[in-house]
Design a protein around this motif. Structure first.
Motif, PDB file in Angstrom:
ATOM      1  N   SER A 202       0.832  -1.217   0.000  1.00 18.21           N
ATOM      2  CA  SER A 202       0.000   0.000   0.000  1.00 18.21           C
ATOM      3  C   SER A 202       0.862   1.260   0.000  1.00 18.21           C
ATOM      4  O   SER A 202       0.660   2.178   0.814  1.00 18.21           O
ATOM      5  N   THR A 203       1.824   1.305  -0.904  1.00 19.07           N
ATOM      6  CA  THR A 203       2.714   2.451  -0.976  1.00 19.07           C
ATOM      7  C   THR A 203       2.961   2.832  -2.427  1.00 19.07           C
ATOM      8  O   THR A 203       2.631   2.078  -3.352  1.00 19.07           O
ATOM      9  N   ASP A 204       3.531   4.007  -2.655  1.00 20.60           N
ATOM     10  CA  ASP A 204       3.914   4.430  -3.998  1.00 20.60           C
ATOM     11  C   ASP A 204       5.252   3.782  -4.368  1.00 20.60           C
ATOM     12  O   ASP A 204       5.906   3.146  -3.526  1.00 20.60           O
ATOM     13  N   CYS A 205       5.667   3.966  -5.612  1.00 20.04           N
ATOM     14  CA  CYS A 205       6.930   3.386  -6.037  1.00 20.04           C
ATOM     15  C   CYS A 205       7.590   4.274  -7.077  1.00 20.04           C
ATOM     16  O   CYS A 205       6.962   5.164  -7.660  1.00 20.04           O
ATOM     17  N   ALA A 206       8.886   4.034  -7.310  1.00 20.79           N
ATOM     18  CA  ALA A 206       9.652   4.760  -8.322  1.00 20.79           C
ATOM     19  C   ALA A 206      10.802   3.876  -8.764  1.00 20.79           C
ATOM     20  O   ALA A 206      11.327   3.080  -7.975  1.00 20.79           O
ATOM     21  N   TYR A 207      11.184   4.012 -10.027  1.00 25.75           N
ATOM     22  CA  TYR A 207      12.245   3.180 -10.602  1.00 25.75           C
ATOM     23  C   TYR A 207      13.395   4.070 -11.062  1.00 25.75           C
ATOM     24  O   TYR A 207      13.178   5.077 -11.718  1.00 25.75           O
ATOM     25  N   PHE A 208      14.637   3.668 -10.713  1.00 25.78           N
ATOM     26  CA  PHE A 208      15.849   4.383 -11.126  1.00 25.78           C
ATOM     27  C   PHE A 208      16.721   3.415 -11.925  1.00 25.78           C
ATOM     28  O   PHE A 208      17.052   2.336 -11.431  1.00 25.78           O
ATOM     29  N   SER A 209      17.092   3.790 -13.144  1.00 29.13           N
ATOM     30  CA  SER A 209      17.883   2.920 -14.005  1.00 29.13           C
ATOM     31  C   SER A 209      19.061   3.685 -14.591  1.00 29.13           C
ATOM     32  O   SER A 209      18.936   4.863 -14.934  1.00 29.13           O
ATOM     33  N   LEU A 210      20.195   3.003 -14.718  1.00 26.88           N
ATOM     34  CA  LEU A 210      21.348   3.596 -15.383  1.00 26.88           C
ATOM     35  C   LEU A 210      21.270   3.441 -16.898  1.00 26.88           C
ATOM     36  O   LEU A 210      21.774   4.274 -17.637  1.00 26.88           O
ATOM     37  N   ALA A 211      20.632   2.364 -17.361  1.00 29.15           N
ATOM     38  CA  ALA A 211      20.611   2.053 -18.794  1.00 29.15           C
ATOM     39  C   ALA A 211      19.304   2.445 -19.475  1.00 29.15           C
ATOM     40  O   ALA A 211      19.146   2.207 -20.668  1.00 29.15           O
ATOM     41  N   GLY A 212      18.374   3.027 -18.761  1.00 28.70           N
ATOM     42  CA  GLY A 212      17.123   3.437 -19.382  1.00 28.70           C
ATOM     43  C   GLY A 212      16.088   2.331 -19.376  1.00 28.70           C
ATOM     44  O   GLY A 212      16.169   1.374 -18.590  1.00 28.70           O
ATOM     45  N   TYR A 213      15.113   2.416 -20.286  1.00 31.07           N
ATOM     46  CA  TYR A 213      13.962   1.526 -20.288  1.00 31.07           C
ATOM     47  C   TYR A 213      13.599   1.120 -21.708  1.00 31.07           C
ATOM     48  O   TYR A 213      13.737   1.908 -22.649  1.00 31.07           O
ATOM     49  N   GLY A 214      13.114  -0.120 -21.851  1.00 33.85           N
ATOM     50  CA  GLY A 214      12.598  -0.565 -23.128  1.00 33.85           C
ATOM     51  C   GLY A 214      11.257   0.084 -23.413  1.00 33.85           C
ATOM     52  O   GLY A 214      10.606   0.642 -22.520  1.00 33.85           O
ATOM     53  N   ASP A 215      10.820   0.021 -24.659  1.00 35.40           N
ATOM     54  CA  ASP A 215       9.558   0.647 -25.047  1.00 35.40           C
ATOM     55  C   ASP A 215       8.381   0.065 -24.266  1.00 35.40           C
ATOM     56  O   ASP A 215       7.490   0.804 -23.835  1.00 35.40           O
ATOM     57  N   GLU A 216       8.361  -1.250 -24.082  1.00 33.08           N
ATOM     58  CA  GLU A 216       7.262  -1.872 -23.340  1.00 33.08           C
ATOM     59  C   GLU A 216       7.273  -1.444 -21.873  1.00 33.08           C
ATOM     60  O   GLU A 216       6.214  -1.259 -21.264  1.00 33.08           O
TER      61      GLU A 216
END
Length: 257
Positions: A202-216
């Motif tokens: 029951s919490t919010d979330c966030a994602y941190f990436s060094l290489a970025g993200y795929g389109d999907e």
């Protein structure tokens, strides 16, 4: 040690199911990929209790010879058991200052030279300008994300109790974050697993990436309203979708009220 990722069969000691595991690659400060050399003849162990030292392994870059710490290879079996995979050869000795740094207090080493500083987020809603650390190792990436969450106003930033499918988890009051220091762009499954875990708590979330993200992954994050950030080598998180831009602008105050 080779820089290419390996794929090995892994048999779960709990359910005896066999899966294949491909070791992730991480980016050394010299720019070369570094992957842990897996030991296919050793038996994986179930992770019951976590300690900081066991969550990391010291690896030597085959290109420049530098030793740094990276996340220890782990695999989540469908039966629910988390397996820690043995790394081949004797453990390397860390010789860089950042190898012993702690994730929330580590500082960048004196060499190699730090990248040119990028413009930091401007003071917003009473917050001072964000100050980060240069990212040369996975420890630095975790430190940068933790400092950024504190800058946003999240309190009690700490390592999450459960390790995510990839990377390192951070927890704070009202937020669960995932820091992925690998050279592989985050996939849709990574984003969905983070969102499901956050929903469970029951919490919010966030994602941190060094290489970025795929389109999907980007499309899935838009649908689930998961903030996505890219960490550059200066350690400054850059919002890559609307949810991240809103979090960067608003901070944590209104969300934790």
């Amino acid at each position: 040690m080779g820089a290419m990722s390996e794929s090995v069969p892994v048999r779960c000691p709990a359910c005896r199911r066999e899966c294949r595991y491909t070791a992730p690659s991480y980016l050394c400060a010299c720019g070369a990929p570094v992957a842990p050399p897996l030991d296919p003849g050793a038996v994986p162990t179930a992770v019951v209790h976590r300690t900081w030292d066991e969550d990391w392994v010291t690896l030597r870059c085959g290109s420049c010879g530098r030793h740094n710490q990276w996340p220890h290879p782990e695999l989540g079996c469908p039966c629910g058991t988390v397996l820690r995979l043995p790394v081949a050869g004797p453990p390397a000795r860390a010789c860089e200052p950042e190898a012993s740094a702690k994730p929330l207090t580590g500082t960048a080493p004196a060499e190699p030279p730090a990248p040119s500083p990028a413009p930091a987020p401007a003071p917003t809603a009473g917050r001072p300008a964000f100050r980060s650390v240069a990212v040369r190792t996975a420890l630095d990436a975790v430190t940068a994300a933790a400092l950024y969450l504190r800058w946003l106003g999240y309190g009690d930033v700490r390592r999450a109790d459960q390790r995510p499918t990839s990377g390192i988890g951070l927890a704070a009051r009202g937020l669960l974050a995932q820091v992925d220091p690998s050279v592989r762009p985050a996939a849709l499954r990574d984003v969905e697993c983070l969102w499901l875990t956050a929903m469970t708590h029951s919490t919010d979330c966030a994602y941190f990436s060094l290489a970025g993200y795929g389109d999907e992954a980007r499309a899935g994050a838009e649908r689930l309203r998961v903030p996505l950030f890219v960490l550059d080598l200066t350690g400054i998180p850059r919002p890559v979708n609307a949810a991240a831009a809103a979090l960067d602008a608003e901070g944590a105050v209104d969300r934790q009220a």
